[in-house]
Write a protein that holds these residues in place. Structure first.
Motif, PDB file in Angstrom:
ATOM      1  N   TRP A  58      -1.331 -29.718  38.031  1.00 13.39           N
ATOM      2  CA  TRP A  58      -2.128 -29.674  39.260  1.00 13.39           C
ATOM      3  C   TRP A  58      -1.315 -29.884  40.538  1.00 13.39           C
ATOM      4  O   TRP A  58      -1.870 -30.220  41.572  1.00 13.39           O
ATOM      5  CB  TRP A  58      -3.272 -30.694  39.150  1.00 13.39           C
ATOM      6  CG  TRP A  58      -4.223 -30.351  38.032  1.00 13.39           C
ATOM      7  CD1 TRP A  58      -4.437 -29.114  37.481  1.00 13.39           C
ATOM      8  CD2 TRP A  58      -5.089 -31.253  37.318  1.00 13.39           C
ATOM      9  NE1 TRP A  58      -5.373 -29.178  36.475  1.00 13.39           N
ATOM     10  CE2 TRP A  58      -5.797 -30.482  36.356  1.00 13.39           C
ATOM     11  CE3 TRP A  58      -5.346 -32.616  37.390  1.00 13.39           C
ATOM     12  CZ2 TRP A  58      -6.731 -31.030  35.477  1.00 13.39           C
ATOM     13  CZ3 TRP A  58      -6.285 -33.179  36.531  1.00 13.39           C
ATOM     14  CH2 TRP A  58      -6.967 -32.395  35.579  1.00 13.39           C
ATOM     15  N   MET A  61      -0.011 -25.516  42.012  1.00 12.67           N
ATOM     16  CA  MET A  61      -0.903 -24.728  41.148  1.00 12.67           C
ATOM     17  C   MET A  61      -0.838 -23.227  41.388  1.00 12.67           C
ATOM     18  O   MET A  61      -0.951 -22.442  40.456  1.00 12.67           O
ATOM     19  CB  MET A  61      -2.354 -25.182  41.360  1.00 12.67           C
ATOM     20  CG  MET A  61      -2.677 -26.494  40.690  1.00 12.67           C
ATOM     21  SD  MET A  61      -4.370 -26.966  41.070  1.00 12.67           S
ATOM     22  CE  MET A  61      -5.300 -25.825  40.035  1.00 12.67           C
ATOM     23  N   THR A  62      -0.691 -22.825  42.652  1.00 14.83           N
ATOM     24  CA  THR A  62      -0.759 -21.379  42.960  1.00 14.83           C
ATOM     25  C   THR A  62       0.626 -20.722  42.944  1.00 14.83           C
ATOM     26  O   THR A  62       0.735 -19.520  43.126  1.00 14.83           O
ATOM     27  CB  THR A  62      -1.381 -21.151  44.350  1.00 14.83           C
ATOM     28  OG1 THR A  62      -0.527 -21.760  45.336  1.00 14.83           O
ATOM     29  CG2 THR A  62      -2.772 -21.756  44.460  1.00 14.83           C
ATOM     30  N   ARG A  77      -7.225 -24.577  43.061  1.00 13.89           N
ATOM     31  CA  ARG A  77      -6.479 -25.627  43.763  1.00 13.89           C
ATOM     32  C   ARG A  77      -7.435 -26.414  44.672  1.00 13.89           C
ATOM     33  O   ARG A  77      -7.367 -27.641  44.757  1.00 13.89           O
ATOM     34  CB  ARG A  77      -5.352 -25.005  44.590  1.00 13.89           C
ATOM     35  CG  ARG A  77      -4.599 -26.046  45.403  1.00 13.89           C
ATOM     36  CD  ARG A  77      -3.336 -25.480  46.049  1.00 13.89           C
ATOM     37  NE  ARG A  77      -2.688 -26.527  46.824  1.00 13.89           N
ATOM     38  CZ  ARG A  77      -2.909 -26.754  48.108  1.00 13.89           C
ATOM     39  NH1 ARG A  77      -3.741 -25.974  48.779  1.00 13.89           N
ATOM     40  NH2 ARG A  77      -2.310 -27.730  48.739  1.00 13.89           N
ATOM     41  N   ASP A  98       3.336 -30.327  48.124  1.00 13.48           N
ATOM     42  CA  ASP A  98       2.397 -29.373  47.542  1.00 13.48           C
ATOM     43  C   ASP A  98       1.746 -28.508  48.622  1.00 13.48           C
ATOM     44  O   ASP A  98       1.572 -27.313  48.460  1.00 13.48           O
ATOM     45  CB  ASP A  98       1.316 -30.151  46.770  1.00 13.48           C
ATOM     46  CG  ASP A  98       0.299 -29.232  46.112  1.00 13.48           C
ATOM     47  OD1 ASP A  98       0.683 -28.504  45.193  1.00 13.48           O
ATOM     48  OD2 ASP A  98      -0.878 -29.241  46.533  1.00 13.48           O
ATOM     49  N   ARG A  99       1.393 -29.144  49.737  1.00  7.74           N
ATOM     50  CA  ARG A  99       0.648 -28.424  50.778  1.00  7.74           C
ATOM     51  C   ARG A  99       1.552 -27.591  51.674  1.00  7.74           C
ATOM     52  O   ARG A  99       1.196 -26.489  52.068  1.00  7.74           O
ATOM     53  CB  ARG A  99      -0.121 -29.449  51.621  1.00  7.74           C
ATOM     54  CG  ARG A  99      -0.925 -28.824  52.738  1.00  7.74           C
ATOM     55  CD  ARG A  99      -1.677 -29.867  53.533  1.00  7.74           C
ATOM     56  NE  ARG A  99      -0.802 -30.689  54.353  1.00  7.74           N
ATOM     57  CZ  ARG A  99      -1.224 -31.725  55.082  1.00  7.74           C
ATOM     58  NH1 ARG A  99      -2.494 -32.067  55.073  1.00  7.74           N
ATOM     59  NH2 ARG A  99      -0.384 -32.435  55.806  1.00  7.74           N
ATOM     60  N   THR A 122       6.905 -29.501  41.233  1.00  4.87           N
ATOM     61  CA  THR A 122       5.771 -29.332  40.305  1.00  4.87           C
ATOM     62  C   THR A 122       5.809 -30.348  39.170  1.00  4.87           C
ATOM     63  O   THR A 122       4.806 -30.557  38.493  1.00  4.87           O
ATOM     64  CB  THR A 122       5.716 -27.912  39.696  1.00  4.87           C
ATOM     65  OG1 THR A 122       6.901 -27.708  38.919  1.00  4.87           O
ATOM     66  CG2 THR A 122       5.600 -26.850  40.771  1.00  4.87           C
TER      67      THR A 122
END
Lengths: 383, 351
Positions: A58, A61-62, A77, A98-99, A122
């Motif tokens: 998670w 994710m993309t 997500r 992540d963002r 990740t």
């Protein structure tokens, strides 16, 4: 006049199945988190929790599988984000990576940079901070003065960054420096760098405490700090374009209206199942706003999934979302009038105490309200 | 937005731009029924978008109805299109045919009760309903009435009631109608009918009209501040004006989203949660939006000569009709509180 393009979007079944999985995971992982710890969420730091979330797939994710990503949709997500925020999970270790940092490297990084950083992100092993603001330039990023001067093999950096959240806890800071001085064109000559905060000589990180005594912010001082050539992200001088793209990633998510949701839930506990008229009216109004903001935020996620760049819509959600989450402690105070507490008192009083003190930051972080409204006004053709 | 929505939006924009002139709205506000406009709207298939074809409608969905109502609100169309849609929906859900012509609905006040009873071989309607929209102009009145403790949908001819005319702030007819054993043209019932079915549908259509009205306020305000100069430069160059209109844009977008969500839920089935959210959120935006638009226009927007008030007067009335924000907030708040804190997030994410 250009108009906004908010369309209702329903989540696909795979996203709803994922939601159940995330809820079970969060219930198991965070059983004893108190109510007043939960609003910290994307300020709450736990490398252990981030590693567990990463193990579920998670984080990132993309992103493409070859970089450790999971090639899932923006909507899936979205579900993970809103569930972790609603539960108040401590996500700040991986949040920025992540963002922002990961997507930035995917778009502008070299193949070597992607290979080096993305898989580690990740796995929940690397943490990033953002080095944009400076003492004399908050939202006015184009006025930054920290110089990265070309030297053999890289750059020599001198200057000071400020408001760098979690610099003291992070491995890297994606930082914006001036690499060229272009007279009268302050948007030009800026470049972004991946600065290794743990292994670069000449960097001093000093804490800046917030009004509640907490330590998130830092001042990051560079004195003849050497940053190698391969730490630059994108072309020399492309920093402005990259930073504005990066800020787009920062403005679209559910973190822009969910900061105070824990107080809404504590308010429900406080007023009970049969509230008086004033309490019922407030609960109903807050619910209507929450539901509408969620639909709008989801609509932005659906636009991202469709490959669009909903910068204007994201700014709208952030403006009305942060205004809403900022209003909540005020409205709850007006209704109940309980004294906000720090470490004593009920969970409700402590949650109120935390949020009353932190609410001013909601409309500052990620671009002030005034800057966002300027972006919206430009979208309306007013400037 | 699907093809039919796009087509409806284009049709509405074209027709309303041509026909809904300030002179026509003024004449209607003085009491003239705009029959030509009604004919054009009805022939354009805009009055019954969500009604099944076998009942005389266009066979579309509530999402399509929302497109039409939003446009009607944007242009301050002085016709009971919203009421016709609600009345037609009540008729068709009770298995009754939908006749041509403007329809209105009653009762629109929570305290009003109507009853129907057998009168020989036919049904007859009795009772008083206050503030019936377009009561004097509608060709048909569709009522929700009680018959021996059971809820029924009934249609009576316009003119079958004694009418006491009144208006709302926008000078739209809001008449008190009294029936005493008036002949009922058609009556039926449906399992899905609830005592608040009409109240909910009324709140929902007003939300869509207001969301459209807000779009007008935004575009009209942007246009005005771009043209009007003060202190030697266009108003649009002043930061405080830009900031206010950006705020209006945010509330307009939120209103549009809340209205869309309500209509979409209605199409799927139970929409009471989304309708409450929409009437609260849109009503709040309407008040704020009217305030910002008038401030941006300065004194000229406060004159009768300027057309801004055609929409702002409607917004001030519509937000109070079928339950104001406070009414719906209390109702929604009681439901949410009764379920408890644990259920709120689950409920929000399951909609």
């Amino acid at each position: 006049m250009p108009t906004f393009n908010f369309e209702l979007h329903e989540l696909p079944p795979e996203a709803e199945m994922l939601r159940q999985e995330v809820r079970e995971f969060l219930r198991a992982e965070l059983p004893n988190l108190s109510a007043d710890e939960r609003p910290r969420t994307w300020g709450g730091h736990s490398p252990e929790f981030s590693k567990k979330l990463a193990a579920k797939g998670w984080i990132g994710m993309t992103w493409p599988k070859k970089y450790g990503g999971h090639e899932r949709s923006f909507l899936e997500r979205y579900v993970v984000l809103e569930e972790t925020l609603a539960a108040g999970a401590p996500v700040s270790f991986h949040w920025v990576a992540d963002r922002q940092s990961g997507p930035l490297l995917l778009r502008f990084g070299t193949e070597e940079q992607r290979q080096k950083f993305l898989p580690a992100i990740t796995r929940g092993e690397l943490s990033f901070a953002i080095g944009m603001s400076e003492p004399d330039s908050g939202s006015d990023l184009a006025s930054i003065r920290t110089r990265a001067e070309k030297v053999p093999g890289g750059y020599k950096v001198n200057g000071t960054k400020i408001w760098t959240s979690n610099a003291h806890l992070s491995d890297y800071a994606i930082s914006l420096f001036r690499t060229q001085v272009v007279p009268d064109k302050k948007h030009e000559g800026l470049s972004q760098f991946l600065v290794d905060l743990r292994n670069t000589k000449g960097i001093t990180i000093r804490p800046i405490y917030d009004l509640a005594g907490g330590h998130h912010f830092n001042e990051v001082h560079y004195e003849d700090a050497f940053v190698p050539e391969d730490a630059r992200v994108g072309k020399d001088g492309d920093g402005w374009k990259q930073v504005t793209t990066e800020l787009g990633f920062e403005r679209s998510g559910p973190e822009r209206y969910l900061s105070s949701i824990r107080l809404v839930l504590e308010l429900l506990n406080e007023v009970g199942k049969e509230p008086g008229e004033r309490a019922a009216v407030l609960v109903g109004r807050l619910t209507a706003h929450l539901n509408t903001l969620r639909q709008m935020s989801l609509s932005v996620a659906a636009m991202l999934q469709a490959g669009k760049s909903p910068n204007l819509e994201a700014s709208v959600v952030k403006d009305i979302g942060t205004t809403f989450e900022q209003e909540i402690p005020e409205l709850v105070h007006a209704l109940i009038g309980a004294e906000p507490h720090l470490h004593t008192g009920s969970e409700f009083e402590r949650t109120l105490g935390y949020l009353v003190q932190h609410a001013p930051s909601f409309s500052l972080r990620g671009g002030t309200r005034e800057i966002l409204r300027g972006i919206i006004a430009r979208g309306l053709g007013l400037r | 937005m699907d093809d039919l929505s796009g087509l409806l939006a284009d049709t509405c924009t074209r027709l309303f731009t041509d026909r809904v002139t300030p002179a026509l709205i003024e004449a209607t506000e003085k009491g003239k029924w705009p029959d030509d406009l009604w004919q054009a709207v009805e022939e354009g298939g805009l009055t019954l978008p969500q009604i099944p074809e076998q009942h005389g409608g266009a066979g579309g969905t509530w999402d399509h109805a929302q497109v039409v109502l939003s446009a009607a609100g944007r242009f301050a169309v002085p016709l009971p299109i919203a009421e016709t849609m609600v009345g037609a929906w009540l008729l068709s859900s009770a298995g009754l045919d939908v006749p041509m012509g403007p329809i209105t609905v009653a009762p629109t006040q929570p305290s009003d009760r109507l009853s129907i009873s057998r009168n020989g071989g036919a049904w007859a309607l009795s009772g008083t309903a206050a503030r019936v929209p377009w009561g004097r102009s509608a060709k048909h009145v569709v009522v929700l009435a009680e018959s021996g403790g059971k809820l029924m949908v009934a249609r009576v001819a316009g003119g079958a009631a004694k009418a006491e005319p009144d208006t709302n702030l926008a000078l739209e007819p809001r008449d008190t109608l009294t029936w005493s054993n008036a002949p009922v043209a058609a009556a039926g019932t449906s399992d899905s009918l609830q005592p608040d079915s009409l109240w909910l549908a009324g709140a929902m259509v007003r939300a869509a009209q207001m969301a459209g009205g807000l779009e007008f306020l935004l575009s009209q305000s942007v246009k005005y501040v771009s043209e009007r100069k003060q202190f030697g430069k266009p108003l649009s160059t002043f930061q405080v004006i830009q900031q206010n209109l950006a705020l209006l844009a945010g509330h307009t977008a939120a209103a549009g989203m809340a209205a869309q969500a309500a209509f979409h839920a209605m199409e799927k089935g139970d929409a009471s949660f989304e309708i409450a959210c929409a009437k609260i959120r849109v009503g709040e935006a309407a008040g704020l939006g009217a305030g910002i638009a008038h401030q941006a226009h300065g004194a000229i927007g406060f004159t009768y000569e300027h057309t801004l008030h055609f929409v702002t007067r409607r917004l001030w009335s519509w937000r109070a009709e079928f339950g104001a924000e406070g009414h719906w907030a209390e109702r929604l708040g009681r439901e949410v509180a009764a379920r408890g804190a644990q259920a709120l997030w689950t409920m929000l994410t399951s909609r």
